[in-house]
Write an enzyme that holds these catalytic residues in place. Structure first.
Site, PDB file in Angstrom:
ATOM      1  N   ASP A 322       0.848  -1.189   0.000  1.00 53.23           N
ATOM      2  CA  ASP A 322       0.000   0.000   0.000  1.00 53.23           C
ATOM      3  C   ASP A 322       0.888   1.246   0.000  1.00 53.23           C
ATOM      4  OD1 ASP A 322      -3.270   0.293   0.984  1.00 53.23           O
ATOM      5  OD2 ASP A 322      -2.035   2.090   0.855  1.00 53.23           O
ATOM      6  N   SER A 350       3.913   2.197  -4.454  1.00 50.04           N
ATOM      7  CA  SER A 350       2.801   2.461  -5.353  1.00 50.04           C
ATOM      8  C   SER A 350       2.790   1.456  -6.488  1.00 50.04           C
ATOM      9  CB  SER A 350       2.904   3.882  -5.929  1.00 50.04           C
ATOM     10  OG  SER A 350       1.951   4.091  -6.945  1.00 50.04           O
ATOM     11  N   LYS A 418     -19.410   0.239 -12.075  1.00 52.97           N
ATOM     12  CA  LYS A 418     -19.270   1.473 -12.862  1.00 52.97           C
ATOM     13  C   LYS A 418     -18.473   1.254 -14.147  1.00 52.97           C
ATOM     14  CE  LYS A 418     -19.797   4.380  -8.803  1.00 52.97           C
ATOM     15  NZ  LYS A 418     -20.282   3.249  -7.985  1.00 52.97           N
ATOM     16  N   LYS A 430     -11.716   1.348 -14.997  1.00 49.60           N
ATOM     17  CA  LYS A 430     -11.917  -0.017 -14.517  1.00 49.60           C
ATOM     18  C   LYS A 430     -12.239  -0.961 -15.674  1.00 49.60           C
ATOM     19  CE  LYS A 430     -11.285  -0.228 -10.049  1.00 49.60           C
ATOM     20  NZ  LYS A 430     -10.316  -1.187  -9.470  1.00 49.60           N
ATOM     21  N   GLY A 458     -20.303   1.085   4.014  1.00 55.67           N
ATOM     22  CA  GLY A 458     -19.320   1.420   5.035  1.00 55.67           C
ATOM     23  C   GLY A 458     -17.920   1.635   4.535  1.00 55.67           C
ATOM     24  N   THR A 480     -28.340  13.124  -3.824  1.00 57.79           N
ATOM     25  CA  THR A 480     -28.068  13.739  -5.128  1.00 57.79           C
ATOM     26  C   THR A 480     -29.337  13.929  -5.944  1.00 57.79           C
ATOM     27  OG1 THR A 480     -27.582  11.550  -6.040  1.00 57.79           O
ATOM     28  CG2 THR A 480     -25.724  12.846  -5.246  1.00 57.79           C
TER      29      THR A 480
END
Length: 626
Positions: A322, A350, A418, A430, A458, A480
């Site tokens: 991480d 990274s 998405k 993605k 969460g 929204t």
């Protein structure tokens, strides 16, 4: 602590001695009662028979033998405030064995008693000993919980789980609830009584009974109910403004772990429009045990839960990778505490740094790679599209190429709903990640696969923590759009799906969860407000702020031309990628890499030429994806 323990042992010792003394009185009273019954309660005939004198010679030995039998059958170690059928059965066995010992003693001591008295004696002994235990339970229960101070409570569920919950509520000294009515949709149960409490009717009676009985609390004891039924019942209960609580899950009920202290308020997770995902833990455990596992983005919401669940599967080594050292440190310390035997390595770096990734693979040679490192916040990525491409696309490319070179067994990409018909750069990135995984996997011995799921309850940046903070501040809660809908799952479900995908993976799949019915965000906000005991638009205002850049009203999990195949898990399916040209993809990636490194303003147009289903809208907002 030692002194405290001695005090407890002393108290328990006194209780055992007192109970043994009472039992001794009952043992002799039962024996004399049996003799009296044998002579049809004619005291004078019994006195003239000489049997009383004979029994008095036997009494010391018989009493001692009976007490020993009671002790061996642990009648003095049971918690009689929870006396049950098992304890009654023990008493019956002890009564029979005690009388058998008495018969043997009478023969050894040459003491003659009527042959019918042992049978009568066993019956009287059982009744007397059982009565004392039940009386103890009743007196303790009434002393510890004065009924007049307990809250009138409705119990929903009249089955085995409801009975277990009701027993605990009635007899626990911690209970502040007095169950006055039970609700159950089963017509055969309605009108009957469960432990003295009437099953009034089905869910249609909830609101009426709340007013009739002055109900303050409603407790759900329906662990086997479908998610749809549970959601409908909770919706009715919310109209009553009672405190709504639920008991532990089915596995805890089955193992008898129900405790009043484990009552919890109904959470938004209980209102998901589908059944919880179940996975084969034995398969997962067998797959991960003894292997070296790498989790990129291991300090994030999904990554840290992946680490927790993988750690429980006894891997040979777990590597957390991480860029954020604080997150990595937190999960490192947690796992060292919860899994001290785990061989754990934490690497800071990274996924965008190809050399750092290469060095890590060369050092550890991970066999299973779970790639969770990514930028995922849609509006922020709309403002920084080149960063989404650098991190998501080429971070995935670096890790996937390393997994191929170092011959990892399985590579699992954490993808998103998405990625389907994306209207934002995060979703489009993605989708490119999914394409990269398939291309590399076509010519690799490594099994490359992707897992696509909806919003995670969460997780960092998700709507649930935002709503909670807004409610705690007294509002307003910002939604929204009144019509926006999303699919949801819990973090544990998302991770379970990833782990199961590792087992099912053959290469090239996109695993998709059956998410059930989507949730209206407006309804979600209102339910969260009601679950705190407040009223939407009265106590907490709701404000509609409009769709954010890159957002759309409806999310999808599968494109129309991606077929669905079944897996052994009925809630997990396999969707196949569209066909695309491998050479064109690799050429386009080279151009995309150069453009993103130069922070090209035309990056969206380049992504659109690569992802044909990506349709950004002027201003970055899409009103519908239908």
């Amino acid at each position: 602590m030692a002194i405290f323990r001695k005090q407890i042992d002393k108290v328990l010792g006194i209780r055992v001695l007192a109970l043994a003394f009472v039992d001794a009185l009952i043992i002799n009273a039962a024996a004399l009662g049996a003799l009296l019954t044998r002579f049809e309660f004619h005291i004078s005939e019994l006195a003239e028979s000489g049997f009383v004198e004979a029994y008095l010679r036997l009494a010391p030995y018989y009493t001692a033998a009976a007490i020993i039998v009671f002790a061996l059958l642990r009648l003095y170690r049971s918690l009689w405030e929870f006396a049950s059928i098992d304890e009654m059965l023990n008493i019956a066995i002890a009564s029979v064995l005690a009388n058998l010992a008495g018969v043997i003693l009478s023969l050894l001591l040459d003491i003659y008693l009527p042959r019918t008295t042992p049978v009568l004696n066993a019956v009287y002994l059982f009744l007397g000993v059982a009565f004392i235990r039940v009386l103890y339970r009743v007196l303790r229960s009434r002393r510890s919980r004065p009924i007049h101070v307990r809250r009138p409570t409705m119990l929903i569920g009249g089955g085995a789980s409801g009975a277990m919950v009701l027993r605990e509520l009635q007899h626990s000294e911690h209970s502040q609830n007095r169950v006055v009515c039970i609700i159950d949709d089963d017509l055969q149960k309605q009108g009957s009584f469960l432990m003295g409490v009437k099953i009034i009717g089905g869910r249609e009676c909830i609101e009426r009974c709340v007013g009739k009985y002055g109900i303050k609390d409603i407790i759900l004891a329906i662990p086997t109910a479908s998610a749809k039924n549970r959601r409908e019942i909770v919706a009715i209960c919310q109209k009553t403004k009672c405190r709504i609580q639920t008991m532990p899950g089915l596995y805890q009920l089955a193992s008898g772990q129900v405790r009043v202290q484990e009552l919890r308020n109904v959470a938004v997770e209980d209102l998901l429009g589908r059944d919880k995902v179940q996975v084969d833990l034995s398969e997962i455990g067998g797959y991960f045990a003894g292997k070296t596992v790498l989790v990129t983005g291991g300090g994030g919401s999904i990554g840290s839960e992946l680490c927790r669940q993988i750690a429980r599967q006894k891997p040979r080594k777990l590597i957390i990778f991480d860029i954020y050292e604080n997150n990595a440190y937190d999960i490192q310390q947690e796992l060292r505490h919860t899994n001290p035997e785990l061989d754990l390595e934490v690497c800071i770096g990274s996924v965008r740094d190809g050399k750092r990734v290469e060095m890590m693979f060369r050092q550890y040679h991970p066999q299973i790679v779970c790639h969770a490192a990514a930028h995922k916040h849609v509006p922020l990525m709309e403002d920084s599209p080149n960063e989404a491409i650098k991190n998501n696309v080429f971070g995935t490319y670096n890790v996937a190429c390393a997994a191929d070179r170092y011959q990892a067994e399985t590579f699992v990409l954490i993808s998103s709903d998405k990625a389907v018909n994306p209207t934002n750069i995060m979703g489009a990135s993605k989708r490119i990640c999914e394409m990269i995984v398939q291309v590399i996997g076509r010519n690799s011995n490594t099994k490359f696969t992707a897992v696509r799921f909806g919003n995670v309850l969460g997780s960092n940046g998700s709507v649930i923590p935002l709503f909670r903070k807004q409610i705690e501040r007294g509002g307003p809660v910002t939604v929204t759009h009144p019509d926006v809908i999303r699919y949801f799952m819990t973090i544990s479900e998302a991770v379970s799906l990833v782990l199961q995908a590792c087992v099912y993976a053959k290469g090239g799949e996109v695993f998709v969860l059956d998410m059930g019915e989507p949730v209206h965000i407006d309804d979600l906000a209102r339910n969260m407000i009601r679950l705190t005991g407040l009223e939407p638009e009265v106590d907490i205002p709701i404000v509609y702020v409009g769709l954010r850049p890159g957002e759309k009203l409806y999310e999808e999990l599968l494109m129309q031309d991606e077929g669905l195949d079944k897996t052994p898990n009925e809630l997990i399916f396999i969707g196949h990628f569209n066909d695309f040209n491998e050479e064109q993809l690799m050429d386009a990636l080279n151009e995309l890499k150069t453009a993103s490194e130069n922070n090209d303003e035309n990056i969206r147009r380049m992504v659109q030429s690569l992802v044909r289903t990506y349709h950004p809208v002027d201003g970055g907002v899409c009103q519908t994806a239908m």
